[in-house]
Structures are given as C-alpha cells and as structure tokens.
Write a protein that holds these residues in place. Structure first.
Motif, PDB file in Angstrom:
ATOM      1  N   PRO A  77      11.569  22.199  -3.265  1.00 20.04           N
ATOM      2  CA  PRO A  77      12.360  20.980  -3.010  1.00 20.04           C
ATOM      3  C   PRO A  77      11.481  19.739  -3.073  1.00 20.04           C
ATOM      4  CG  PRO A  77      12.047  22.229  -0.985  1.00 20.04           C
ATOM      5  CD  PRO A  77      11.533  23.090  -2.088  1.00 20.04           C
ATOM      6  N   PHE A  78      11.841  18.819  -3.937  1.00 21.41           N
ATOM      7  CA  PHE A  78      11.025  17.628  -4.159  1.00 21.41           C
ATOM      8  C   PHE A  78      10.856  16.813  -2.877  1.00 21.41           C
ATOM      9  CE2 PHE A  78      11.178  13.005  -4.901  1.00 21.41           C
ATOM     10  CZ  PHE A  78       9.949  12.834  -5.510  1.00 21.41           C
ATOM     11  N   ALA A  79      11.945  16.595  -2.146  1.00 22.59           N
ATOM     12  CA  ALA A  79      11.878  15.729  -0.971  1.00 22.59           C
ATOM     13  C   ALA A  79      10.886  16.261   0.057  1.00 22.59           C
ATOM     14  CB  ALA A  79      13.261  15.581  -0.345  1.00 22.59           C
ATOM     15  N   ALA A  80      10.880  17.570   0.267  1.00 21.37           N
ATOM     16  CA  ALA A  80       9.978  18.141   1.263  1.00 21.37           C
ATOM     17  C   ALA A  80       8.525  18.023   0.834  1.00 21.37           C
ATOM     18  CB  ALA A  80      10.335  19.604   1.512  1.00 21.37           C
ATOM     19  N   VAL A  81       8.226  18.359  -0.423  1.00 19.34           N
ATOM     20  CA  VAL A  81       6.843  18.300  -0.894  1.00 19.34           C
ATOM     21  C   VAL A  81       6.352  16.855  -0.951  1.00 19.34           C
ATOM     22  CG1 VAL A  81       5.291  18.855  -2.804  1.00 19.34           C
ATOM     23  CG2 VAL A  81       7.115  20.443  -2.192  1.00 19.34           C
ATOM     24  N   ALA A  82       7.181  15.970  -1.482  1.00 15.15           N
ATOM     25  CA  ALA A  82       6.786  14.571  -1.595  1.00 15.15           C
ATOM     26  C   ALA A  82       6.580  13.946  -0.223  1.00 15.15           C
ATOM     27  CB  ALA A  82       7.838  13.788  -2.376  1.00 15.15           C
ATOM     28  N   PHE A  83       7.464  14.261   0.726  1.00 14.05           N
ATOM     29  CA  PHE A  83       7.292  13.707   2.054  1.00 14.05           C
ATOM     30  C   PHE A  83       6.040  14.249   2.729  1.00 14.05           C
ATOM     31  CE2 PHE A  83       8.071  13.789   6.669  1.00 14.05           C
ATOM     32  CZ  PHE A  83       8.183  12.429   6.887  1.00 14.05           C
ATOM     33  N   CYS A  84       5.747  15.532   2.521  1.00  8.94           N
ATOM     34  CA  CYS A  84       4.499  16.097   3.063  1.00  8.94           C
ATOM     35  C   CYS A  84       3.304  15.271   2.620  1.00  8.94           C
ATOM     36  CB  CYS A  84       4.318  17.535   2.591  1.00  8.94           C
ATOM     37  SG  CYS A  84       5.298  18.738   3.491  1.00  8.94           S
ATOM     38  N   ALA A  85       3.295  14.876   1.356  1.00  9.25           N
ATOM     39  CA  ALA A  85       2.140  14.176   0.800  1.00  9.25           C
ATOM     40  C   ALA A  85       1.954  12.779   1.366  1.00  9.25           C
ATOM     41  CB  ALA A  85       2.258  14.117  -0.727  1.00  9.25           C
TER      42      ALA A  85
ATOM     43  N   GLY B 167       0.818  -1.204   0.000  1.00 10.36           N
ATOM     44  CA  GLY B 167       0.000   0.000   0.000  1.00 10.36           C
ATOM     45  C   GLY B 167       0.851   1.252   0.000  1.00 10.36           C
ATOM     46  N   ALA B 168       1.937   1.253   0.790  1.00 11.22           N
ATOM     47  CA  ALA B 168       2.839   2.405   0.808  1.00 11.22           C
ATOM     48  C   ALA B 168       3.513   2.603  -0.536  1.00 11.22           C
ATOM     49  CB  ALA B 168       3.884   2.215   1.902  1.00 11.22           C
ATOM     50  N   LEU B 169       3.892   1.496  -1.193  1.00  9.77           N
ATOM     51  CA  LEU B 169       4.541   1.589  -2.498  1.00  9.77           C
ATOM     52  C   LEU B 169       3.618   2.237  -3.528  1.00  9.77           C
ATOM     53  CD1 LEU B 169       6.887   0.874  -4.424  1.00  9.77           C
ATOM     54  CD2 LEU B 169       5.786  -1.346  -4.769  1.00  9.77           C
TER      55      LEU B 169
ATOM     56  N   ALA C 132       9.795   0.670   0.610  1.00  8.96           N
ATOM     57  CA  ALA C 132       8.749   0.855  -0.388  1.00  8.96           C
ATOM     58  C   ALA C 132       8.480   2.334  -0.625  1.00  8.96           C
ATOM     59  CB  ALA C 132       7.470   0.149   0.059  1.00  8.96           C
ATOM     60  N   MET C 133       8.446   3.123   0.444  1.00 13.55           N
ATOM     61  CA  MET C 133       8.225   4.565   0.296  1.00 13.55           C
ATOM     62  C   MET C 133       9.372   5.222  -0.463  1.00 13.55           C
ATOM     63  SD  MET C 133       6.657   5.636   4.015  1.00 13.55           S
ATOM     64  CE  MET C 133       6.508   7.360   3.494  1.00 13.55           C
ATOM     65  N   THR C 134      10.585   4.866  -0.089  1.00 13.82           N
ATOM     66  CA  THR C 134      11.753   5.465  -0.751  1.00 13.82           C
ATOM     67  C   THR C 134      11.780   5.109  -2.234  1.00 13.82           C
ATOM     68  OG1 THR C 134      12.988   5.284   1.323  1.00 13.82           O
ATOM     69  CG2 THR C 134      14.253   5.633  -0.689  1.00 13.82           C
ATOM     70  N   PHE C 135      11.594   3.843  -2.546  1.00 18.42           N
ATOM     71  CA  PHE C 135      11.597   3.402  -3.941  1.00 18.42           C
ATOM     72  C   PHE C 135      10.440   4.050  -4.703  1.00 18.42           C
ATOM     73  CE2 PHE C 135      10.446   0.448  -7.354  1.00 18.42           C
ATOM     74  CZ  PHE C 135      11.674   0.271  -7.972  1.00 18.42           C
ATOM     75  N   GLY C 136       9.256   4.069  -4.094  1.00 15.58           N
ATOM     76  CA  GLY C 136       8.100   4.629  -4.781  1.00 15.58           C
ATOM     77  C   GLY C 136       8.215   6.108  -5.063  1.00 15.58           C
ATOM     78  N   LEU C 137       8.874   6.843  -4.184  1.00 15.31           N
ATOM     79  CA  LEU C 137       9.033   8.280  -4.395  1.00 15.31           C
ATOM     80  C   LEU C 137      10.178   8.602  -5.349  1.00 15.31           C
ATOM     81  CD1 LEU C 137       8.496   9.582  -0.744  1.00 15.31           C
ATOM     82  CD2 LEU C 137       6.956   9.908  -2.683  1.00 15.31           C
TER      83      LEU C 137
ATOM     84  N   LEU D 163       2.177   7.024  -6.797  1.00 19.09           N
ATOM     85  CA  LEU D 163       1.173   7.986  -7.245  1.00 19.09           C
ATOM     86  C   LEU D 163       1.554   9.401  -6.820  1.00 19.09           C
ATOM     87  CD1 LEU D 163      -1.602   8.683  -8.447  1.00 19.09           C
ATOM     88  CD2 LEU D 163      -2.610   8.110  -6.216  1.00 19.09           C
ATOM     89  N   ALA D 164       1.972   9.569  -5.569  1.00 19.93           N
ATOM     90  CA  ALA D 164       2.353  10.900  -5.090  1.00 19.93           C
ATOM     91  C   ALA D 164       3.538  11.459  -5.865  1.00 19.93           C
ATOM     92  CB  ALA D 164       2.682  10.830  -3.601  1.00 19.93           C
ATOM     93  N   SER D 165       4.515  10.615  -6.167  1.00 21.23           N
ATOM     94  CA  SER D 165       5.694  11.077  -6.900  1.00 21.23           C
ATOM     95  C   SER D 165       5.354  11.451  -8.332  1.00 21.23           C
ATOM     96  CB  SER D 165       6.769   9.992  -6.875  1.00 21.23           C
ATOM     97  OG  SER D 165       7.949  10.429  -7.503  1.00 21.23           O
ATOM     98  N   VAL D 166       4.517  10.650  -8.980  1.00 22.37           N
ATOM     99  CA  VAL D 166       4.118  10.952 -10.357  1.00 22.37           C
ATOM    100  C   VAL D 166       3.398  12.299 -10.429  1.00 22.37           C
ATOM    101  CG1 VAL D 166       2.548  10.239 -12.214  1.00 22.37           C
ATOM    102  CG2 VAL D 166       4.039   8.561 -11.129  1.00 22.37           C
ATOM    103  N   LEU D 167       2.549  12.582  -9.453  1.00 20.51           N
ATOM    104  CA  LEU D 167       1.802  13.836  -9.452  1.00 20.51           C
ATOM    105  C   LEU D 167       2.659  15.019  -9.014  1.00 20.51           C
ATOM    106  CD1 LEU D 167      -1.549  12.592  -7.841  1.00 20.51           C
ATOM    107  CD2 LEU D 167      -1.110  13.076 -10.254  1.00 20.51           C
TER     108      LEU D 167
END
Length: 435
Positions: free
Chosen positions: A359-367, A337-339, A415-420, A344-348
């Motif tokens: 900064p990508f890391a900050a915005v992506a992690f927020c999501a 589920g995290a993956l 899974a989160m790291t790879f997915g983002l 999806l979050a990274s693609v968007l």
C-alpha cells in the motif's frame, strides 16, 4: 412442442454467448472478488489499487465487474447484468503484511498457480495473518517516540528515556485494549492520556517547557493516522469525494482525540500548560539516523515484513537529509522542507510499492512520518486551552502564537500531502501499465 424446443435452443445459445459464468459459479466468483476487495480495502491499500486488483481477479474468474467502494461497504456489480454483491467494509486499519499476502494470492490465482477451489481459504488465511508481536510492537513504539524526540531537539538521556517509557506503556495499553474492544478510537485516546500524565509528572523535575512538551507529544506522534490522511487525499484527488471526506474525517477525529487525551492527562496530573518555544536544530547525522529509526517503528506498526523495512528506511533517511539541507543550509521554511522531502520520497517509493504490491500510503507515510507537524499541532491545542482559561484578558501574543502554530501545521500537512500525491498520480497517468 416445437415452440418449446425453439425456446430451449434460444436459451442455450444465449447461455453460450453470455460472458458470465453459470449462476452458482457467478455467485462464487462474486463472493471471492468481494472478499479480496474487502481485505485490501480494510487493511490500508489505496482505493485505486483495491479496485484494480479486484476487477483483475474477477476477469480471471470469468466475468467483468465494477467495484464500488464506500465508507462502510463495498459493492461488486457484474457489468451488464442486474447482479451484485454487497459486503460491509470500513478502511480502519493498516496492515501491510496482510495486503501483501492477499495480493500474492490474487497473483497466484491470475497466473494459474492456485486452483479456484482453494482460493477462498487462501484469501481467508491471508486476512488472518497476525500483526507484529507485542514485544516488537512495544519496543519499536519506544524507539520511534525517542527518535522523534531527537529529531525535535531533545538529546539528553533522561528525557529520551521518559519519552520511550511513555510510548512503550501506551503501546502495551493499546494491545491490551485491542483484546477487549475493536473500537479504533479508544486506543489512541488512552495512549495519549498516558503520555500526558507522564509529561506532567516529568515537569516536576525541573525540565524546560520545550522538553516537557516533547515528552508529552512525541509518544502521541506515533499515534498519528498518516495513511488515512493520504488515502483520503488521494480519493479526493480522484473525485471519490464522499469516501475521501469520510477517510479524512476519521483521521481528523483520531487527531482530535490524541490532542484531547494528551492535554487532559497533562492537566489532570497537575501539569502547567504552556506553549513551547522552537526546538533547537540537530546535527545532520543524528537527524538522519533518528529518521531511519522512526521509519522502522512505523513499519512495525503497519506490520511490514522485516525483509522490506530496509527500503523505506533508506528513503526516509534521504528525504530527511534533503529537508535538513534545505532548512539549515538554504534557509528554507518548514513547509518548503516538507514539500521537497515528500516529493523525493514519493518519487523513490511509487514504482517500488507497485512492484512489491504494497500500500502506497503506508509505505510513503513511514518514510516521512517524522515530518508531521505534531509539535505545532500540540502547541495550537495548548494555546487554545490557555486562551479559554484566560478569557478576554488573553494577551495578543497568545493569539498570534495560536495562529502562527496552526497555520504552520496546516501548511506542512498540505505540503506533505501534495508532495506525496503528485508524483504518484503522475506516475499512474503516464505509466498506467506499470502501476
């Protein structure tokens, strides 16, 4: 005399042919480039975007440079010449407002809208922008922690108020400490200590083991250094091994301090350690709304401007709904589920952050912040403490629980790291001009 004139002519022609400015201009351009790179690097911009922005600025200032980032310093070196400028820099903070302001100044310089003489003061002003106000920071710390409590299954008002109060007190303490010390490790340690004390006190009022655990770790979850984990993983993926390992080590130390502070506060206040059971599922609408509130909270922690919060909130809600559907309807696991949610979050997020210079890391992690396996990490730490206290007489079920919780936490983080990261790197590979 003729030889001296010939030598002067040769030097004049050489100076005319060189791609670099006069020595004083070169020094000024190097210092300005180093200042811009330092501000981006120190406030959460990814290493790749920091290097690209600094080298772009240097080209406009009349020279070609290479920016070499390390943990503790940045080196700006002129291509083809033994000239460089080294400045101290540590990527300890995350401040999207400052990153956005610095990038805007760089764009103005590159587009000829800001004269070079005023550029340095503009960069310095951008680097001094204040973070989110203390009342906003405190309020959203409370909202974020309570939202995480709802996501993990706590829906009664008393527990949510305890979680919110604990996180608010921790936020106030963090802001007070920031005025006395710039040590980035003291703040999460003290905030986690407060969360542990509050949870231990609450455990005396007939709360269940799972609820007590949530009261303890939800305020700690708002301390997790997710952007540093993502930036470190991105650096490793780009073979910046030393920098990536340094970032991950820094993030790991903070996580250890959070766990240690929470557990010490809990035991010191007389709480009885116990591994909590699985949290009950929550309805989709509550899960999505709580995820949006958590995103808004972390956007505040990272000083995201109000006008930009709507986008990561929407992405976070969509990602959470996808995760909820995969786990609740399709029977998927927490790591899968995290993956899916992170992909999806990274693609968007990826094309938008580059357009907005965030900064990508900050915005992506927020999501996706609410997907962090804080529940499993806290249970792992609790189990280890319990194992040490019991000793050789520990039951096999305790060992099994420790292994299961730690493995689940590791798989979710991977899974989160790879997915983002994967969509981000594919985007930069296939559309480098857009990134």
């Amino acid at each position: 005399m003729l030889g001296l004139l010939d030598r002067t002519a040769q030097l004049t022609n050489l100076k005319r042919d060189t791609p670099y400015p006069e020595p004083l201009a070169c020094d000024g351009a190097l210092e300005m480039t180093a200042l811009a790179a330092t501000l981006l690097f120190a406030h959460g911009q990814t290493t790749e975007r920091t290097v690209a922005a600094a080298e772009r600025l240097a080209r406009v200032l009349g020279m070609a440079v290479k920016v070499l980032p390390y943990w503790g310093e940045l080196i700006v070196k002129v291509d083809g010449a033994p000239v460089s400028h080294m400045v101290p820099a540590k990527p300890l903070g995350v401040d999207m407002g400052r990153v956005l302001a610095v990038t805007r100044v760089i764009d103005q310089i590159c587009h000829g809208e800001l004269p070079a003489g005023a550029a340095r003061s503009a960069l310095e002003s951008a680097g001094r922008l204040p973070p989110a106000s203390t009342p906003r920071f405190t309020l959203f710390a409370a909202i974020g922690a309570a939202s995480l409590g709802m996501i993990f299954g706590t829906l009664d008002a008393a527990s949510l108020l305890l979680i919110a109060a604990s996180a608010a007190i921790g936020a106030l303490v963090r802001r007070c400490l920031s005025g006395f010390s710039h040590d980035p490790l003291i703040q999460p340690l003290c905030a986690a200590l407060i969360a542990g004390v509050v949870a231990a006190t609450a455990s005396r009022f007939q709360l269940t083991g799972t609820t007590t655990t949530l009261v303890a770790f939800c305020p700690c979850m708002v301390l997790v250094p997710g952007p540093h984990i993502l930036n470190g993983a991105i650096d490793l993926a780009r073979t910046r091994i030393a920098l990536g390992l340094a970032r991950l080590t820094y993030a790991g130390v903070i996580v250890l301090l959070i766990c240690a502070g929470g557990l010490f506060g809990f035991t010191a206040a007389g709480g009885n350690l116990a591994i909590a059971g699985p949290s009950p599922p929550v309805p989709l609408i509550i899960d999505a709304i709580a995820a949006g509130c958590a995103v808004a909270s972390f956007g505040t922690f990272f000083s995201m401007p109000w006008r930009l919060l709507a986008f990561p909130i929407a992405v976070g809600m969509l990602a959470h709904m996808a995760r909820w559907a995969l786990i609740s309807l399709a029977g998927g696991s927490a790591p899968s589920g995290a993956l899916v949610a992170c992909i999806l979050a990274s693609v968007l997020t990826t094309p938008v952050v580059d357009r907005l210079h965030l900064p990508f890391a900050a915005v992506a992690f927020c999501a996706v912040v609410s997907l962090m396996p804080g529940f499993f990490l806290f249970n792992t730490a609790t189990g280890l403490v319990e194992l040490v206290s019991i000793g050789p007489a520990a039951p096999p079920a305790l060992l099994t629980s420790i292994v299961a919780n730690s493995t689940t936490a590791f798989l979710i983080i991977m899974a989160m790291t790879f997915g983002l990261i994967l969509p981000r790197m594919l985007y930069e590979h296939f559309w480098p001009s857009a990134a």
